[in-house]
Scaffold this active site. Sequence first.
Site, PDB file in Angstrom:
ATOM      1  N   ASP A  37      -0.874   3.731  -6.421  1.00 30.25           N
ATOM      2  CA  ASP A  37      -0.608   3.615  -4.982  1.00 30.25           C
ATOM      3  C   ASP A  37       0.847   3.893  -4.633  1.00 30.25           C
ATOM      4  O   ASP A  37       1.712   3.879  -5.511  1.00 30.25           O
ATOM      5  CB  ASP A  37      -0.910   2.181  -4.529  1.00 30.25           C
ATOM      6  CG  ASP A  37      -2.359   2.023  -4.144  1.00 30.25           C
ATOM      7  OD1 ASP A  37      -3.063   3.039  -4.041  1.00 30.25           O
ATOM      8  OD2 ASP A  37      -2.781   0.866  -3.956  1.00 30.25           O
ATOM      9  N   TYR A  82      -1.573  -1.686 -17.621  1.00 27.56           N
ATOM     10  CA  TYR A  82      -0.703  -1.876 -16.465  1.00 27.56           C
ATOM     11  C   TYR A  82       0.144  -3.127 -16.703  1.00 27.56           C
ATOM     12  O   TYR A  82      -0.340  -4.101 -17.296  1.00 27.56           O
ATOM     13  CB  TYR A  82      -1.524  -2.097 -15.183  1.00 27.56           C
ATOM     14  CG  TYR A  82      -2.075  -0.838 -14.556  1.00 27.56           C
ATOM     15  CD1 TYR A  82      -1.308  -0.101 -13.664  1.00 27.56           C
ATOM     16  CD2 TYR A  82      -3.369  -0.405 -14.829  1.00 27.56           C
ATOM     17  CE1 TYR A  82      -1.819   1.055 -13.065  1.00 27.56           C
ATOM     18  CE2 TYR A  82      -3.881   0.744 -14.241  1.00 27.56           C
ATOM     19  CZ  TYR A  82      -3.097   1.464 -13.359  1.00 27.56           C
ATOM     20  OH  TYR A  82      -3.593   2.595 -12.766  1.00 27.56           O
TER      21      TYR A  82
END
Lengths: 245, 245
Positions: free
Chosen positions: B51, B110
């Site tokens: 994002d 992540y």
Amino acid sequence: MRLKLLIAYDGAPFRGWQSQTTGDAVQDHIEQAFTRLCGHRIVVHGAGRTDAGVHAHGQIAHADIAADTLPFDKWLPALNAHLPRQIRIMRITRPPADFHARFAARGKIYTYRIWNDVVLPPHELGRAWHFTHPIALPLLADCARMVQGTHDFAGFAANLGKTERDTTRTLSEVRIRKTGPLLTLRFHGDGFLYKMVRLLTGTLIRCAEGRADPAWITELLTACGRKKTSFAAPAPGLYLTRVLY
Amino acid sequence: MRLKLLIAYDGAPFRGWQSQTTGDAVQDHIEQAFTRLCGHRIVVHGAGRTDAGVHAHGQIAHADIAADTLPFDKWLPALNAHLPRQIRIMRITRPPADFHARFAARGKIYTYRIWNDVVLPPHELGRAWHFTHPIALPLLADCARMVQGTHDFAGFAANLGKTERDTTRTLSEVRIRKTGPLLTLRFHGDGFLYKMVRLLTGTLIRCAEGRADPAWITELLTACGRKKTSFAAPAPGLYLTRVLY
């Protein structure tokens, strides 16, 4: 009442520590924050005058304020609320009444960061010297040992006329660490001349990449300023890590 | 000839990974760099669609180029010369001809960074979630264990209609580390739904600061998307660390 401030800043947006007529030095911003809170001009005394672009994790400063201005524990949030986010007061304590951030300092630790690899990762932009040539670590360690100890560092200083007359300093340690591509040089000294850390770093690296003879370092240390180096490592790799009292 | 790219970027200046009509996504910049070098449009396929504001240390992408465009070892400097410095191609290799950055990925790692202290130091600006409330680490570890394993993560996803129909994923590990004020959560999974890491982090922290009951996590994991969390940790704390093949 005297306050002792522990200050961290990203050097990139500011014209160094020391107050400028343009008002965009770190000292100016902190004085402006105090002035807003106190209603009259407050002078902030810093321990070290970092150049434009140089960062600090451990700058120390003091300021005198009227004891009834704010409750002590409100100073930290109040000052930070009036400062750009690239300058943060990390801690405030009450030192002895005669504490002076600059004159009481017994020494400082500066850290210089070098990213020694082909590509500079984005998270190191503006935070390290991107140096792509190979650096011979054993040679760098030898050169670092040469500058350790007590020397006349006039050959590793700029604008001497404006600063100290006595150019003898003691570097008690130059510690070298390599973690992957990140090379750090940590300078622990009783005091530093103008641009001394950047000139030491630039000159040590110049020797360690094989482009200058280490004997030159001895010349610089013994010539009492009659010979000078001009290899200054760039400002964004330098950090004022700690002030020692 | 297929090229496999290891890419790092600072997410702040870009509108995420995926190509935008405005041309300011990371993918756009890399495609533009290829296009300049090749003289015609090149499509770059990324492993994960980060994002806006999310960083990457280990994004992987592939692209097909004519073998005679440039000598292989020129691609790295040539691409970087045409990219903003906040995007860097860190390494280029030649994968098997059928390698696909997205479809061949077996998993991803992540990392989410939280600065859990009163003051955010300037060097963490835009790189961590500044969270000032106390976080109970043992409780956080308990909550992290609850989400580990194979679950329907529909309750921890946004915009599901646009993405996968199968919302079952396996989180093989959520590793928590605390170093001073820096708290990191490292998510190792076989795949991630849209906003899943940020929703997991936000919800775990919500529980670990005592503002939500950990039983809620069980509800979210068992309701198959009929209950959803809306506590998304902010984008600048998130890093795509590694893609696993």
